[in-house]
Design a protein around this motif. Sequence first.
Motif, PDB file in Angstrom:
ATOM      1  N   GLN A 293       0.915  -1.106   0.152  1.00 54.31           N
ATOM      2  CA  GLN A 293      -0.143   0.263   0.088  1.00 54.31           C
ATOM      3  C   GLN A 293       0.833   1.360  -0.034  1.00 54.31           C
ATOM      4  O   GLN A 293       1.649   1.253   0.925  1.00 54.31           O
ATOM      5  CB  GLN A 293      -0.840  -0.046   1.364  1.00 54.31           C
ATOM      6  N   GLN A 294       0.830   2.021  -0.902  1.00 55.37           N
ATOM      7  CA  GLN A 294       1.236   3.280  -0.951  1.00 55.37           C
ATOM      8  C   GLN A 294       2.927   2.926  -1.257  1.00 55.37           C
ATOM      9  O   GLN A 294       3.657   3.778  -1.285  1.00 55.37           O
ATOM     10  CB  GLN A 294       1.620   4.273   0.185  1.00 55.37           C
ATOM     11  N   GLY A 295       3.135   1.959  -1.914  1.00 51.48           N
ATOM     12  CA  GLY A 295       4.498   1.566  -2.300  1.00 51.48           C
ATOM     13  C   GLY A 295       4.726   1.694  -3.663  1.00 51.48           C
ATOM     14  O   GLY A 295       4.147   1.784  -4.327  1.00 51.48           O
ATOM     15  N   VAL A 296       6.122   1.388  -3.957  1.00 51.98           N
ATOM     16  CA  VAL A 296       6.652   1.323  -5.255  1.00 51.98           C
ATOM     17  C   VAL A 296       6.198  -0.041  -5.910  1.00 51.98           C
ATOM     18  O   VAL A 296       6.204  -0.985  -5.501  1.00 51.98           O
ATOM     19  CB  VAL A 296       8.244   1.497  -5.303  1.00 51.98           C
ATOM     20  N   SER A 297       5.839  -0.019  -7.172  1.00 47.92           N
ATOM     21  CA  SER A 297       5.418  -1.150  -8.002  1.00 47.92           C
ATOM     22  C   SER A 297       6.680  -1.815  -8.590  1.00 47.92           C
ATOM     23  O   SER A 297       7.497  -1.230  -9.104  1.00 47.92           O
ATOM     24  CB  SER A 297       4.511  -0.784  -9.204  1.00 47.92           C
ATOM     25  N   HIS A 298       6.556  -3.048  -8.570  1.00 47.25           N
ATOM     26  CA  HIS A 298       7.744  -4.078  -9.034  1.00 47.25           C
ATOM     27  C   HIS A 298       6.994  -5.124  -9.933  1.00 47.25           C
ATOM     28  O   HIS A 298       6.014  -5.547  -9.651  1.00 47.25           O
ATOM     29  CB  HIS A 298       8.349  -5.092  -7.808  1.00 47.25           C
ATOM     30  N   THR A 299       7.799  -5.547 -11.093  1.00 47.09           N
ATOM     31  CA  THR A 299       7.366  -6.335 -11.943  1.00 47.09           C
ATOM     32  C   THR A 299       8.223  -7.690 -12.025  1.00 47.09           C
ATOM     33  O   THR A 299       9.634  -7.380 -11.650  1.00 47.09           O
ATOM     34  CB  THR A 299       7.731  -5.647 -13.480  1.00 47.09           C
ATOM     35  N   VAL A 300       7.739  -8.722 -11.771  1.00 48.15           N
ATOM     36  CA  VAL A 300       8.484  -9.964 -11.742  1.00 48.15           C
ATOM     37  C   VAL A 300       8.083 -10.722 -12.907  1.00 48.15           C
ATOM     38  O   VAL A 300       6.899 -11.291 -13.096  1.00 48.15           O
ATOM     39  CB  VAL A 300       8.129 -10.627 -10.433  1.00 48.15           C
ATOM     40  N   ASP A 301       9.068 -11.524 -13.614  1.00 48.45           N
ATOM     41  CA  ASP A 301       8.768 -12.462 -14.426  1.00 48.45           C
ATOM     42  C   ASP A 301       9.184 -13.898 -13.912  1.00 48.45           C
ATOM     43  O   ASP A 301      10.220 -14.128 -13.148  1.00 48.45           O
ATOM     44  CB  ASP A 301       9.741 -12.474 -15.604  1.00 48.45           C
ATOM     45  N   THR A 302       8.148 -14.888 -13.799  1.00 48.97           N
ATOM     46  CA  THR A 302       8.256 -16.062 -13.428  1.00 48.97           C
ATOM     47  C   THR A 302       8.404 -17.232 -14.262  1.00 48.97           C
ATOM     48  O   THR A 302       8.285 -17.282 -15.493  1.00 48.97           O
ATOM     49  CB  THR A 302       7.091 -16.555 -12.400  1.00 48.97           C
ATOM     50  N   LYS A 303       8.744 -18.349 -13.637  1.00 45.08           N
ATOM     51  CA  LYS A 303       8.724 -19.615 -14.558  1.00 45.08           C
ATOM     52  C   LYS A 303       7.547 -20.585 -14.409  1.00 45.08           C
ATOM     53  O   LYS A 303       7.522 -21.944 -14.608  1.00 45.08           O
ATOM     54  CB  LYS A 303      10.093 -20.311 -14.235  1.00 45.08           C
ATOM     55  N   LEU A 304       6.489 -19.904 -13.923  1.00 43.40           N
ATOM     56  CA  LEU A 304       5.202 -20.576 -13.419  1.00 43.40           C
ATOM     57  C   LEU A 304       4.363 -20.276 -14.712  1.00 43.40           C
ATOM     58  O   LEU A 304       4.302 -19.155 -15.194  1.00 43.40           O
ATOM     59  CB  LEU A 304       4.631 -19.951 -12.255  1.00 43.40           C
TER      60      LEU A 304
END
Length: 433
Positions: free
Chosen positions: A257-268
């Motif tokens: 909440q109110q934080g920086v957004s992160h993008t994650v690539d997965t092997k799922l």
Amino acid sequence: MMTIAQLYQHYIKSRLIATDTRNIIPGSIFFALKGEKFNANAFAADAIAAGASLAVVDEDKYARDDRYILVADVLETLQDLARHHRHQLHIPVIGITGTNGKTTTKELLYAVLSQRYETFATKGNLNNHIGVPLSLLAIDERIEVAVIEMGANHQHEIAFLAEIAAPTHGLITNVGKAHLEGFGSFEGVKKAKGELYDYLKANHGVLFLQGDNQHLIEMERQRKVDKVVRYGFSDSNAVIGKLERANPFLQITWHLQQGVSHTVDTKLTGSYNTENILAAVAVGNFLGLADDEINRGINSYTPTNNRSQITKTSANTVIADYYNANASSMAAALANIAFIDAEQKAIILGDMFEMGDESFVEHQKLVEMACTIPAGRIIFVGKAFSEHKRDAAEFYETTDLAIQALRERPIMDSTVLLKASRGMAFEKLMEHL
């Protein structure tokens, strides 16, 4: 008769437990467990000969000398020893249960938490009344956090396992229609899985809650657990995520909440795994991991054991998900294949087991759902599915008949969903895809 405290002194000398004479390491304590078709008391001498320091038995005639410990019940002694050991551990223990996704979530937690802590997680599927004690007894003094998976197919089992594992933190991935023969109904599933919430409430534990799952929300409201950390997709959660892409591997974004957004690539693969990933984010964040450590752990995890596992063959891309199946996991897998961006798709589903009185209706629902998905081939395998034949699909009563059909008309250049209960032996289909 030896006390648990005395037996524990023997255990801490080697910290090695064995229940199979083929896996004896010198110094092990052998527990002669019994089953419907075996009695390991008869192999106690073999265990000693193989190097076990002690053999725990519960029949007089097998207690030959002081290397054999005679007890009233070997299984109960194993459970009591694990319970005693657990209370010597002063570390976070995260208990996981749920209808679907508990093993994947456990492995994601291990991948994430291992970025900072010496982490233990249940090996394989050792999540029952034998597996949980064995898991706990595999934890040594190096371990800083443990993740214990707990499975159940009847009432009171989770309560019993939680009493042994004593989780300080816990989560239920979801509740769905599985093992209905043992639970009796969907309400029975909720009651049984909710026993983990009961334990956390009674022992002031921390609950990680999928805050958009109405069944889980209702279950928590009934108990009012003291400390709840919510994760999910809506802005009311502490950890908020979104599935960005699935073609077929998942890419997600997440933020606090109110934080920086992160993008994650997965092997799922499997859009349903998004919430399992967010559970790992929530636990990792709560236990103090940095954002980059969490992302590194998620990115490093590669699924195995035919759980949402992607296999590229010479002809197709196969989503191998035939370790287990129930009504909710089948529906989630179909929703995922519909969502995946692929030029050609094929669907092969096999019967679900242990569905009790709801088997006919649940198999019918899945046939209707699958037949709405644009796919080059839709194939159903098993007697339960064959009761619901449609012109839009192919039906075969056995896996061998399905193999014959694939030989005659191979599937090529497609993304193929392969899902069934373990007993359908769908691994035999792989070489024909």
